[in-house]
Design a protein around this motif. Structure first.
Motif, short mmCIF file in Angstrom:
data_model
loop_
_atom_site.label_atom_id
_atom_site.label_comp_id
_atom_site.label_asym_id
_atom_site.label_seq_id
_atom_site.Cartn_x
_atom_site.Cartn_y
_atom_site.Cartn_z
N ILE A 277 7.76 11.46 11.29
CA ILE A 277 6.93 10.40 10.74
C ILE A 277 5.95 11.01 9.75
CG2 ILE A 277 5.21 8.65 11.29
CD1 ILE A 277 6.66 8.56 14.10
N GLY A 278 5.96 10.48 8.52
CA GLY A 278 5.18 11.14 7.45
C GLY A 278 4.01 10.34 6.94
N ILE A 279 3.49 9.42 7.75
CA ILE A 279 2.38 8.61 7.23
C ILE A 279 1.05 9.33 7.35
CG2 ILE A 279 3.47 6.37 7.62
CD1 ILE A 279 1.82 6.20 10.19
N ASN A 280 1.01 10.46 8.06
CA ASN A 280 -0.28 11.17 8.19
C ASN A 280 -0.19 12.59 7.65
OD1 ASN A 280 1.47 11.89 10.17
ND2 ASN A 280 -0.02 11.94 11.83
N THR A 281 0.76 12.83 6.74
CA THR A 281 0.81 14.15 6.11
C THR A 281 -0.35 14.27 5.12
OG1 THR A 281 2.20 13.30 4.36
CG2 THR A 281 3.34 14.24 6.23
N ASP A 282 -0.57 15.49 4.66
CA ASP A 282 -1.69 15.73 3.73
C ASP A 282 -1.58 14.85 2.50
OD1 ASP A 282 -2.66 17.51 5.46
OD2 ASP A 282 -1.88 19.31 4.44
N GLY A 283 -0.35 14.75 1.97
CA GLY A 283 -0.14 13.94 0.77
C GLY A 283 -0.52 12.49 1.00
N TYR B 134 5.55 9.78 3.54
CA TYR B 134 6.77 9.00 3.70
C TYR B 134 6.71 8.30 5.05
CZ TYR B 134 7.74 13.37 6.10
OH TYR B 134 7.63 14.48 6.92
N LEU B 135 7.63 7.39 5.29
CA LEU B 135 7.66 6.72 6.59
C LEU B 135 8.47 7.53 7.57
CD1 LEU B 135 8.08 3.03 5.42
CD2 LEU B 135 5.99 4.22 6.07
N PHE B 136 9.76 7.69 7.28
CA PHE B 136 10.61 8.51 8.13
C PHE B 136 11.26 9.59 7.27
CE2 PHE B 136 10.81 4.54 10.69
CZ PHE B 136 10.21 5.05 11.83
N GLY B 137 11.43 10.76 7.84
CA GLY B 137 12.01 11.86 7.10
C GLY B 137 13.51 11.67 6.86
N ASP C 280 0.81 -1.22 0.00
CA ASP C 280 0.00 0.00 0.00
C ASP C 280 0.84 1.26 0.00
OD1 ASP C 280 -2.29 -1.46 0.02
OD2 ASP C 280 -2.51 -1.47 2.19
N TYR C 281 2.14 1.07 0.06
CA TYR C 281 3.02 2.25 0.18
C TYR C 281 2.83 3.26 -0.95
CZ TYR C 281 7.16 5.01 1.15
OH TYR C 281 8.01 6.04 1.43
N PRO C 282 2.56 2.85 -2.21
CA PRO C 282 2.35 3.85 -3.26
C PRO C 282 1.27 4.86 -2.89
CG PRO C 282 2.55 1.70 -4.25
CD PRO C 282 2.54 1.49 -2.77
N PHE C 283 0.24 4.42 -2.18
CA PHE C 283 -0.82 5.35 -1.81
C PHE C 283 -0.34 6.33 -0.75
CE2 PHE C 283 -2.89 1.47 -3.25
CZ PHE C 283 -3.61 1.98 -4.31
N ILE C 284 0.59 5.90 0.06
CA ILE C 284 1.13 6.80 1.08
C ILE C 284 2.14 7.76 0.45
CG2 ILE C 284 2.52 6.89 3.19
CD1 ILE C 284 1.32 4.19 3.95
N ALA C 285 3.00 7.22 -0.41
CA ALA C 285 4.19 7.98 -0.80
C ALA C 285 4.03 8.80 -2.08
CB ALA C 285 5.37 7.03 -0.96
N SER C 286 3.17 8.35 -2.99
CA SER C 286 3.20 8.98 -4.31
C SER C 286 2.88 10.47 -4.26
CB SER C 286 2.22 8.28 -5.24
OG SER C 286 2.58 6.92 -5.34
N ASN C 287 2.01 10.88 -3.33
CA ASN C 287 1.64 12.29 -3.25
C ASN C 287 2.39 13.03 -2.15
OD1 ASN C 287 -0.61 12.60 -5.29
ND2 ASN C 287 -1.27 10.80 -4.14
N GLY C 288 3.45 12.44 -1.65
CA GLY C 288 4.30 13.19 -0.73
C GLY C 288 4.37 12.64 0.68
N THR D 37 3.40 9.81 -10.27
CA THR D 37 4.04 8.52 -10.48
C THR D 37 4.01 7.71 -9.19
OG1 THR D 37 5.54 9.70 -11.92
CG2 THR D 37 6.12 7.43 -11.36
N ALA D 38 3.62 6.46 -9.31
CA ALA D 38 3.53 5.63 -8.10
C ALA D 38 4.91 5.27 -7.59
CB ALA D 38 2.75 4.36 -8.42
N ILE D 39 5.09 5.49 -6.32
CA ILE D 39 6.38 5.17 -5.70
C ILE D 39 6.21 3.92 -4.85
CG2 ILE D 39 8.08 5.95 -4.05
CD1 ILE D 39 7.40 8.80 -5.04
#
Lengths: 446, 438
Positions: A248-254, A236-239, A226-234, A323-325
């Motif tokens: 921790i970037g799993i709850n950013t707007d992206g 991340y897991l750890f900065g 599921d990481y593409p859904f978390i990461a593709s729009n910005g 682009t899906a990451i």
């Protein structure tokens, strides 16, 4: 009157025994005194040895030679046994060092090494997913890749080197990259989808829950996929490229934006996450009841056999226009810090991760190389499947390898099913997960 | 000079093991004691100081790498956990040695007293004879006792001690990092700190509910089946019994892994059949509530045959004339069950029932193989909705390396199981009125 005399005697005898038993044990590095501890270090033989008869070790490996009488034990995964047997044989022929292979799942190797390593029972060379590296390196279970550092850096992709390093030090010898891409059944999907909106549109025409037909299926409860859904729009897991445990970037707007795309897909895959497992998915895809599947190279051989020419493979569709990451994992060799034969072990790790070895691994098992020259080799370039993975690998991020990565899986893998199964708002679920990760990072073990 | 020998022998033996015996003219025994003390002294002089140092500090130098000509070399430091074990062993040996010393003094004193009373001290041969004749059992229990001490008691002490350290990943994992004593910190986190306590109390509550429900359901189910099968007038009893015992004959692991697929909410046969009848099916393993129901139901399938066997055995021991007498008095079948069958069965099986209850608290297989603790629970730390304390403990140690937390949980599980068992055992009729059944 003379009660318990024999009891005394036996107690005494057992004590006498223990005197002899423990007496010999006395020097085994538990003396505390730093002097004697230092002399007990196992790697004394690291000093360039055997400079007398440098037979034909080849230019690149001339720096070290295996210790006299060295034998190696290697932990390898069962699935890649064909490659391991072949490479071990070649290594033995070249260096005259016998290699013993033990089958052990790569994900279990660090745990086993942390138990067996310090007692000198572990394998000399281990094979681990790179996200376990931080745990092993911070526990000082591994010797850094120092002798072959320059070559390893020069020969492999940058992401692979990032994955094989911890805290600024190179530990690993990368041998393959693993990520996932979109498998599809050409007889059902005429054109490979470019975006997840395409997937959604196709799914609406194809999915029929009562007949157990689904447009797409993947392990929706697993953060890895599921990481593409978390990461593709910005998100991340750890900065800081996965090194800052406090960012921790799993709850950013992206991330939330991407996860709402994720939530939408439930319409074409109306199943609870817990009911999807790799076996079921594989069966449905092979029988043509699932049109698309997001999974990794390990399924390739089976899918090819089942679908033949109908099997298509393409990089992941875009998420929200980006682009899906994907998350990339590197399989890396590492050398046990407690090995008796560090030189031989380093040579083996280097030898088994060389360009030739990576190509052989691709041929026998179907992996994607990390070696730059190997990636340009026709064997890779001309294979549509491997090149699709290689393409996706370019848009992937290595999993963070800091030890705190271990704290991420469980909370996020609990939050994703909440979003998917119960329709919880992504923000709420991810905030909770992020808080838990923070608690775990800074919690009781501090 | 009445007590002369007693005092002298006692003092001499206290000074050095065996001197008292030699003074008492028991030369061989005395020399054996002397040698034991000499050997023990050399052992403890080397070890004891370090043992106490180790158990207090758990090591002081940590391991690190040193660069030699650009090549990293490992410099070993103290491995806190090894130090802890070794110190523990040394200290246990030391306690054994103290015990031996005490017995040596007592022996010398008694022999001295015997001499004061005018007896001649026994020869070595006589001592051996005496032990073989009168103390045979004790003598041969020594070796097993030492074994139990080293292989059962010592590990338990060790585990208990771990709960008071900070031995956990990632910051306190030997050999790279040292481990320290933290007192009750781990317990405090477990019971008070929100992120842990929420999981702990949640899992604990479910564990107890699970233990009660799974015990009661399998027991009552087993009793029902046993009574049905052993009723008079039922034909083909052997066949019924054979069919009902089949689940017991299949290895639990296989049947549970199979069940896991049977209960799949979308693709499992159970829901597929329900669909044929126009029913929607249930989220057997993916909804927290239904997952709990599922594990209990599946556990009934696995557990009823055991209870059935047990209870069928008990049913055959109930004298027929009791029922006949009840019939004469005009009792109906429910009354017969309530007044005769149930008390008799309960009476004979109560201890087993308690054992089953305690076993269910730790029923690792039923949960781990069927749901692996899932469905995931966002509020829990490393645990899912159906995790028991024991499966949580497994995840804490093997997946997360939180050894200190796991030991604390282990201690708590032990306290719960032990207190339930003790309390119940003492209240059970079988123990209070052992003469109810002849």
């Amino acid at each position: 009157m003379k009660m318990k005399k024999l009891m005394v005697l036996t107690a005494a005898a057992s004590m006498a025994l223990s005197v002899t038993a423990c007496g010999s044990n006395n020097n085994n590095g538990n003396n505390g005194g730093s002097n004697s501890a230092a002399t007990n270090a196992p790697s004394e033989s690291t000093a360039p040895a055997g400079n007398a008869g440098t037979d034909n070790t080849g230019a690149e490996t001339a720096q070290i030679t295996p210790e006299d009488g060295a034998t190696l034990m290697v932990w390898e995964s069962k699935e890649e046994r064909a490659f391991t047997d072949a490479i071990a044989k070649e290594f033995t022929e070249k260096y005259n060092v016998p290699v013993k292979i033990e089958e052990l799942s790569p994900t279990e190797q660090v745990t086993k090494l942390s138990q067996d390593g310090p007692s000198s029972l572990g394998a000399d060379v281990i094979l681990i997913p790179h996200d376990n590296l931080g745990r092993a390196a911070s526990a000082q279970l591994l010797l850094p890749n120092d002798v072959f550092e320059q070559e390893t850096i020069k020969n492999n992709t940058e992401a692979a080197i990032t994955g094989a390093s911890y805290d600024g030090l190179l530990y690993g010898y990368p041998r393959a990259v693993e990520t996932y891409a979109l498998f599809y059944n050409k007889s059902l999907v005429t054109e490979a989808p470019k975006t997840f909106d395409d997937v959604l549109a196709f799914g609406k025409t194809f999915t029929d829950k009562s007949k157990n037909r689904y447009g797409i299926m993947w392990e929706v409860g697993n953060m890895y996929f599921d990481y593409p859904f978390i990461a593709s729009n910005g998100g991340y897991l750890f900065g800081d490229n996965g090194t800052n445990k406090d960012d921790i970037g799993i709850n950013t707007d992206g991330a939330i934006q991407g996860l709402s795309e994720f939530k939408k897909l439930k319409e074409v895959l109306p199943i609870n996450s817990g009911d999807i497992n790799p076996d079921i998915k594989r069966g449905l895809f092979n029988s043509g009841d699932v049109a698309m599947d997001i999974t990794g190279p390990w399924e390739l051989a089976g899918y090819k056999a089942a679908l033949g020419d109908n099997l298509g493979l393409t990089p992941l569709p875009t998420v929200g226009g980006k682009t899906a990451i994907s998350l990339a994992g590197f399989k890396i060799f590492a050398v046990n810090a407690y090995t008796q034969y560090p030189n031989a072990a380093k040579l083996y790790a280097e030898f088994a991760s060389s360009k030739e070895a990576q190509l052989m691994l691709n041929e026998l098992v179907g992996s994607i190389p990390t070696n730059l020259e190997a990636l340009e080799d026709p064997q890779i370039k001309d294979d549509p499947y491997v090149s699709a993975f290689a393409e996706q690998a370019k848009n992937s991020q290595p999993m963070p390898s800091i030890p705190e990565m271990g704290n991420v899986w469980s909370p996020v893998n609990a939050a994703l099913p909440e979003i998917w199964d119960k329709g919880v708002d992504p923000k709420t679920a991810m905030d909770k997960a992020a808080q838990q990760i923070k608690d775990l990072n800074n919690g009781t073990s501090k | 000079m009445q007590r002369h020998h007693t005092r002298a022998a006692t003092i001499l033996s206290t000074l050095f093991m065996g001197l008292g015996q030699i003074y008492n003219r028991q030369f061989i025994k005395g020399f054996i004691f002397l040698i034991v003390e000499a050997l023990s002294l050399t052992y403890f002089i080397q070890k004891l100081g370090r043992a106490f140092w180790g158990i207090v500090t758990l090591g002081t130098t940590s391991q690190h790498f040193e660069k030699v000509k650009g090549i990293a070399k490992l410099v070993k430091g103290d491995h806190s956990i090894f130090i802890l074990i070794q110190s523990l062993i040394t200290i246990i040996f030391f306690l054994l040695f103290l015990l031996a010393w005490y017995m040596n003094i007592r022996d010398a004193r008694k022999t001295g007293a015997a001499r004061d009373a005018g007896h001649t001290p026994g020869t070595f041969k006589q001592s051996i004879r005496y032990i073989l004749d009168y103390k045979f059992a004790q003598t041969f229990l020594i070796l097993p006792s030492v074994g139990i001490l080293l292989f059962t008691v010592m590990p338990i002490i060790f585990m208990v001690m771990l709960a008071f350290t900070n031995y956990s990943a990632p910051n306190h994992m030997p050999p790279a990092k040292l481990v320290d004593w933290v007192g009750f910190e781990t317990f405090r986190s477990l019971l008070v700190l929100k992120s842990w306590s929420q999981t702990f109390y949640g899992v604990l509550t479910w564990t107890i509910i699970w233990a009660i429900l799974s015990t009661v359901t399998t027991y009552l189910g087993g009793m029902l089946v046993a009574m049905l099968v052993s009723q008079q007038g039922i034909r083909f009893k052997g066949v019924w019994r054979a069919i009902l015992i089949v689940p017991y004959a299949i290895p639990q692991m296989i049947s549970l892994l199979l069940m896991r697929n049977l209960f799949n909410g979308q693709f499992g046969p159970i829901n597929q059949y329900l669909k044929v009848f126009g029913l929607d099916g249930l989220p057997w393993l993916t909804d927290p509530f239904w997952a709990k129901v599922t594990v209990i139901v599946v556990n009934m399938w696995v557990g009823i045959p055991v209870s059935m066997l047990l209870i069928m055995g008990v049913l055959t021991t109930i004298p027929r004339d009791m029922y006949e007498a009840a019939e004469v008095d005009g009792a109906n079948s429910y009354q017969k069950f309530r007044i005769i069958t149930l008390p008799m069965v309960l009476f004979s099986t109560a201890p087993t029932l308690i054992a089953q209850f305690a076993g269910n608290i730790n029923n690792f297989n039923a949960i781990f193989l069927l749901t692996a603790g899932n469905p995931p629970n966002g509020d829990y730390q490393y645990a899912g909705s159906t995790d028991l304390l024991v499966t949580w403990l497994y995840k804490l140690t093997l997946d997360q390396n939180k050894y200190n937390m796991a030991s604390a949980v282990g201690i708590i599980i032990f306290l719960i199981v032990a207190s339930f068992s003790l309390y119940n055992y003492r209240r059970t009729k079988s123990f209070q009125e052992e003469d109810m059944i002849q």
